[in-house]
Design a protein around this motif. Structure first.
Motif, PDB file in Angstrom:
ATOM      1  N   TYR A   1      17.320  -9.763  16.261  1.00 42.40           N
ATOM      2  CA  TYR A   1      18.174 -10.749  16.965  1.00 42.40           C
ATOM      3  C   TYR A   1      19.482 -10.903  16.185  1.00 42.40           C
ATOM      4  CZ  TYR A   1      19.104 -15.321  19.289  1.00 42.40           C
ATOM      5  OH  TYR A   1      19.632 -16.362  20.001  1.00 42.40           O
ATOM      6  N   ASP A   2      19.353 -11.106  14.873  1.00 41.79           N
ATOM      7  CA  ASP A   2      20.547 -11.310  14.028  1.00 41.79           C
ATOM      8  C   ASP A   2      21.371 -10.024  13.900  1.00 41.79           C
ATOM      9  OD1 ASP A   2      19.829 -13.941  13.682  1.00 41.79           O
ATOM     10  OD2 ASP A   2      18.773 -13.586  11.793  1.00 41.79           O
ATOM     11  N   TRP A   3      20.671  -8.888  13.748  1.00 45.55           N
ATOM     12  CA  TRP A   3      21.357  -7.600  13.612  1.00 45.55           C
ATOM     13  C   TRP A   3      22.252  -7.346  14.826  1.00 45.55           C
ATOM     14  CZ3 TRP A   3      21.668  -3.173  16.550  1.00 45.55           C
ATOM     15  CH2 TRP A   3      22.145  -2.015  15.924  1.00 45.55           C
ATOM     16  N   LEU A   4      21.644  -7.543  15.996  1.00 45.19           N
ATOM     17  CA  LEU A   4      22.364  -7.245  17.228  1.00 45.19           C
ATOM     18  C   LEU A   4      23.574  -8.169  17.402  1.00 45.19           C
ATOM     19  CD1 LEU A   4      22.570  -5.763  19.970  1.00 45.19           C
ATOM     20  CD2 LEU A   4      21.034  -7.508  20.912  1.00 45.19           C
ATOM     21  N   LEU A   5      23.342  -9.476  17.247  1.00 43.73           N
ATOM     22  CA  LEU A   5      24.432 -10.411  17.499  1.00 43.73           C
ATOM     23  C   LEU A   5      25.548 -10.253  16.464  1.00 43.73           C
ATOM     24  CD1 LEU A   5      22.671 -13.634  18.833  1.00 43.73           C
ATOM     25  CD2 LEU A   5      23.570 -11.660  20.078  1.00 43.73           C
ATOM     26  N   ALA A   6      25.183  -9.907  15.221  1.00 52.87           N
ATOM     27  CA  ALA A   6      26.230  -9.687  14.211  1.00 52.87           C
ATOM     28  C   ALA A   6      27.134  -8.531  14.631  1.00 52.87           C
ATOM     29  CB  ALA A   6      25.594  -9.412  12.854  1.00 52.87           C
ATOM     30  N   ARG A   7      26.534  -7.485  15.203  1.00 52.14           N
ATOM     31  CA  ARG A   7      27.346  -6.341  15.620  1.00 52.14           C
ATOM     32  C   ARG A   7      28.219  -6.681  16.830  1.00 52.14           C
ATOM     33  NH1 ARG A   7      24.247  -5.803  12.104  1.00 52.14           N
ATOM     34  NH2 ARG A   7      24.571  -4.234  10.513  1.00 52.14           N
ATOM     35  N   LEU A   8      27.640  -7.414  17.769  1.00 55.61           N
ATOM     36  CA  LEU A   8      28.415  -7.760  18.965  1.00 55.61           C
ATOM     37  C   LEU A   8      29.526  -8.755  18.626  1.00 55.61           C
ATOM     38  CD1 LEU A   8      25.523  -8.042  21.596  1.00 55.61           C
ATOM     39  CD2 LEU A   8      26.957  -6.039  21.073  1.00 55.61           C
ATOM     40  N   GLU A   9      29.251  -9.605  17.643  1.00 55.38           N
ATOM     41  CA  GLU A   9      30.267 -10.537  17.166  1.00 55.38           C
ATOM     42  C   GLU A   9      31.417  -9.759  16.522  1.00 55.38           C
ATOM     43  OE1 GLU A   9      28.033 -13.411  14.836  1.00 55.38           O
ATOM     44  OE2 GLU A   9      29.757 -14.772  14.848  1.00 55.38           O
ATOM     45  N   ALA A  10      31.056  -8.790  15.673  1.00 57.86           N
ATOM     46  CA  ALA A  10      32.068  -7.973  14.999  1.00 57.86           C
ATOM     47  C   ALA A  10      32.903  -7.197  16.014  1.00 57.86           C
ATOM     48  CB  ALA A  10      31.393  -7.016  14.014  1.00 57.86           C
TER      49      ALA A  10
END
Ligand code: ATP
Ligand code: MG
Length: 597
Positions: free
Chosen positions: A273-282
């Motif tokens: 969950y965190d991995w994905l959202l961190a990438r989409l945020e970036a």
């Protein structure tokens, strides 16, 4: 002192770890600068909106593939309750990313259930009711973004090879031979998947993370699969569908969710969950800061199963009459049993939220119903196992056929709710158990020579009983003591130890009453994969012919009553009709349950 013993300073509700997290976020202003465009949207669109008027956002995200149960009620009360307490908004989101199992009738039933529990999704002039399938375009865009940044690849291993190469807890996984594909090749294959050029199961899109991760959920999880299926909203527009682990964080992000609360089994998926959202945020795709996931222990209730699949089995195999059978732990079943929204919300509050699994005793749920109905439910008299009582001196004293009007309060603490009216005469009904020829010690009810008060009526002295040829008691005989009517000056002139309830033969109504009991005899019917149908309680429903006081005849369907001395009963929502009453027993007056009692 347990967590639940402490009280939250801000809301005077019992505190818990989620409240503490939210309070910390509010005081730090973690989400204070986020913008909200008025509807779920990507980063760019939200940035054009005003500051989010909701201090926090939670969501209840059911899959519309069955009826909600008592466990969902806990989650609803938690998510909507937290939003309400902290100036936030809770979204009702239908998680309909799985094309095959969903159905509009479940959507309707879920809406009904959440509203019945007393919650809604209207806030700041907006209806926060969403469906995940509306986000398919954006999810696809996120997937292409990952592919374009070498963060995802199309894997065409057979499902079998994929399983083997994933490894297990003790063995690291092995890279797929397709893992080294170029970005262009991946993009072309993913677009071919989307265009319907590949059959079901021929390929999946996987996040490119780490096949050796100790967390198996990070070993390149699948994020899109091929399913040539018609979806109940999007029809045939898509033949690839996002996996839950990919879809859920994106749904939360689009909706500006701050605290994404789920059950403990999703704990291992939080890193993804965190991995994905961190990438989409970036990548500037989603609003920032991204939502966070928090896990709490799901509700396990004794004598109950709470899996949609198992509940469906009970219905399909006809162990119960339907989803709304009053023995079912579904919200529709509980409602028909006589449970009220107040009782359900009190239950959610009493059980609280924790981070470790435990079993809640069924009597806790029943206690919440008693405790909320006591102050509310109208009182009535009923006799569940009737035997005639004849007052042999009535006609001589009062005049042949005389009927004496009696009154009783609708609720003892609410005189403003008025009185019930019924008649006392020579012939009445009492409970069979209220007469004993040879009374055990401490028995204060009817036995030859003993006097009792017939509640709201007169004091009578028992003479004996008549029997049929087989020796069964057919009628109890008593004599009335004159001038002892309740509410008259002489009422206390005769002291008695026993007070019993009754219904008059002249105005009593004969009616079926469904005596429901626990559906299972085993406290943990499905623990350890047991066959729960082997421990069904054969006496979970007994239908009796009772005598009811006349005020009950015209009750509206679904009205709760306390039958004095007997428990809480409700007029059945489906079969009760004014003039033809049918009642369900909700719960007894005391917690005295033993198997078979
Ligand atoms: P089931 O396992 O019965 O099919 P589910 O979890 O698949 O239930 P969903 O429709 O996905 O059902 O659930 C919606 C929400 O309700 C989820 O957020 C889930 O965490 C929560 N929920 C489901 N069962 C329970 C439970 N027993 N206790 C607390 N929350 C629950
Ligand atoms: Mg689920």
């Amino acid at each position: 002192m347990t967590q639940a013993d402490k009280t939250d300073a801000e809301t005077s509700k019992p505190s818990n770890f989620l409240r503490q997290i939210i309070e910390a976020d509010l005081s730090k202003g973690t989400y204070a600068h986020r913008r909200w465009s008025g509807a779920p949207a990507d980063h760019k669109t939200h940035q054009q909106g005003d500051l989010d008027p909701a201090k926090i956002r939670t969501r209840f995200p059911p899959e519309p593939n069955g009826y909600l149960h008592v466990g969902h009620a806990k989650s609803i009360c938690l998510n909507f309750g937290l939003a309400k307490d902290y100036g936030g908004v809770c979204h009702l989101r239908f998680d309909d990313t799985n094309p095959e199992k969903e159905d509009q009738r479940y959507v309707d039933a879920i809406i009904d259930a959440v509203q019945w529990l007393g919650f809604d999704w209207e806030a700041n002039g907006t209806t926060h009711r969403y469906q995940a399938s509306d986000y398919f375009d954006f999810m696809y865009r996120c997937a292409e973004y990952l592919v374009s940044n070498d963060l995802a690849y199309v894997d065409e291993q057979s499902p079998e090879d994929m399983r083997i190469n994933r490894g297990d807890f003790s063995t690291p996984g092995k890279d797929s031979p397709f893992r080294g594909r170029t970005i262009d090749e991946n993009l072309a294959r993913f677009r071919a998947m989307r265009a319907g050029e590949l059959p079901d199961g021929a390929a999946v899109l996987r996040a490119k993370i780490d096949m050796a991760s100790p967390n198996i959920n990070l070993r390149d999880p699948a994020i899109y699969r091929i399913r040539h299926a018609t979806h109940h909203h999007t029809g045939d527009r898509w033949c690839i569908y996002p996996m839950y682990t990919f879809a859920h964080p994106i749904e939360d992000a689009l909706e500006n969710i701050t605290h994404s609360i789920c059950t403990l089994e999703f704990e291992d998926q939080r890193p993804f969950y965190d991995w994905l959202l961190a990438r989409l945020e970036a990548g500037g795709l989603i609003n920032t800061p991204a939502p966070k996931q928090y896990e709490f222990a799901r509700l396990n209730l004794t004598y109950v199963v709470t899996s949609k699949r198992k509940l469906a089995q009970l219905v399909n195999e006809k162990h119960v009459a339907g989803w709304d059978d009053p023995r079912m732990p579904t919200i529709v079943g509980l409602r028909r049993r006589g449970y009220t929204p107040d009782a359900m919300r009190l239950f959610a509050e009493r059980i609280g939220v924790t981070k470790s699994d435990s079993w809640i005793d069924y009597s806790t749920l029943e206690g919440c119903l008693r405790d909320t109905l006591d102050a509310e439910a109208a009182r009535a008299m009923a006799v569940l196992d009737p035997i005639p009582l004849h007052i042999e001196n009535w006609d001589a004293l009062m005049g042949a056929g005389h009927l004496e009007p009696c009154t009783a309060p609708v609720h003892p603490h609410h005189p403003e709710r008025g009185n019930r009216h019924f008649n006392f005469g020579a012939d009445l009904f009492i409970e069979r158990a209220d007469y004993e020829e040879s009374p055990p010690k401490g028995y204060f009810r009817l036995y030859p020579g003993n006097s009792v008060r017939l509640k709201y009526g007169f004091v009578v002295t028992c003479v004996g009983a008549e029997r049929d040829a087989a020796g069964n008691i057919t009628r109890v005989i008593a004599q009335v003591i004159p001038d002892t009517k309740s509410g008259t000056p002489g009422a206390s002139s005769v002291k008695v130890k026993g007070v019993i309830t009754w219904v008059g033969a002249s105005d009593g109504i004969k009616a079926p009453v469904n005596l429901y009991d626990r559906l299972f005899l085993d406290a943990q019917p499905d623990a350890g994969g047991k066959d729960f149908t082997a421990v069904l309680n054969p006496d979970s429903l007994r239908v009796i012919e009772a005598m009811l006081e006349p005020s009950l005849a015209h009750a509206a369907p679904g009205t709760n009553f306390q039958f004095e001395r007997l428990g809480y009963f409700v007029s059945d929502r489906e079969t009760h009709q004014p003039g033809h009453p049918v009642f369900n027993r909700s719960v007894g007056l005391k917690d005295s349950w033993t198997p078979g009692s």
